[in-house]
Design a protein around this motif. Sequence first.
Motif, short mmCIF file in Angstrom:
data_model
loop_
_atom_site.label_atom_id
_atom_site.label_comp_id
_atom_site.label_asym_id
_atom_site.label_seq_id
_atom_site.Cartn_x
_atom_site.Cartn_y
_atom_site.Cartn_z
N GLU A 224 -13.55 -8.81 -6.83
CA GLU A 224 -13.11 -7.47 -7.20
C GLU A 224 -11.62 -7.44 -7.56
O GLU A 224 -10.77 -7.90 -6.81
CB GLU A 224 -13.40 -6.48 -6.07
N GLY A 225 -11.35 -6.89 -8.74
CA GLY A 225 -9.97 -6.77 -9.19
C GLY A 225 -9.41 -8.03 -9.81
O GLY A 225 -8.28 -8.03 -10.31
N LYS A 226 -10.18 -9.10 -9.82
CA LYS A 226 -9.72 -10.37 -10.37
C LYS A 226 -10.43 -10.67 -11.70
O LYS A 226 -11.56 -10.27 -11.91
CB LYS A 226 -10.01 -11.51 -9.38
N ALA A 227 -9.73 -11.40 -12.54
CA ALA A 227 -10.33 -11.81 -13.81
C ALA A 227 -11.05 -13.14 -13.63
O ALA A 227 -10.75 -13.91 -12.71
CB ALA A 227 -9.26 -11.95 -14.88
N CYS A 228 -12.00 -13.40 -14.50
CA CYS A 228 -12.69 -14.68 -14.53
C CYS A 228 -11.63 -15.79 -14.68
O CYS A 228 -10.67 -15.62 -15.44
CB CYS A 228 -13.67 -14.70 -15.70
N PRO A 229 -11.78 -16.93 -13.99
CA PRO A 229 -10.78 -18.01 -14.09
C PRO A 229 -10.51 -18.47 -15.52
O PRO A 229 -9.37 -18.81 -15.86
CB PRO A 229 -11.41 -19.12 -13.26
#
Length: 255
Positions: free
Chosen positions: A195-200
């Motif tokens: 949650e709140g993070k972008a795909c690597p």
Amino acid sequence: MKFCSTLIAVKDMEKSLQFYKDLFGQEVILDLGKNKTLTCGLVLQEDFDQIAGFAPDTMKFQPNTMELYFETEDFDGFLKLLDTYPQIPRLHEPKTYPWLQRGIHIYDPDGHLIEVSQSMYSVACSQFEKGSGVEETAKLTQHPAELVKTWHEKYQADKKALLSVCGTDCGACYCFGKMCQGCNACEGKVFHAPEGKACPIYECVRNDKGMHDCGKCTLVPCEIWQRTRDPKYSDEEFQENVRMRVKALRQEISI
């Protein structure tokens, strides 16, 4: 001089309004009591004979001399909706015309004939998906090549907009439009990322390297691609998936 609207006479305003709301998502944008304008510009009019000065017995409903025409990108979805209203009369069942467009004719509560068909753009797109070019599609759809060319340009632009930074076609994903609007639209913050993070991959190419996508990266396919591999793929399937994504990014295949 300009054309302003199409007006149809209705016997029961509420019944007609409900019909156009339920089947076509229309709302009233101008309410003049017995005269109501819908979102699409269609005007419904009660007591039309009195306003126009016709004798009531000259009002002829279901004349079959004109039709209201609607197009949809989701023809199958419309048919499913229509099936929930078995009381709505049909002139015929869904059919495919010689120009490959699917359509159906139905009647509204006052007998006005309505055609609902698959949009010609989506018809053309289905041919582009099969690998047909502009000229071939123009012949199949019986439409001018110049118009089909504009559809093809839009098709390519739409496909490109749905191509993720890693070469995945978001539009072909079962999650698209439901759980996710696509990698570009959500800036990599897809549903399967924390949650709140972008795909690597998105984080690497867009936020760290400032590149548009992985297409020009010399490391592709890199260890991040390996680390974010979909576990449902076998080794052979994953290698094919990688190959197709790289080709899409480098525009070696039609997008």
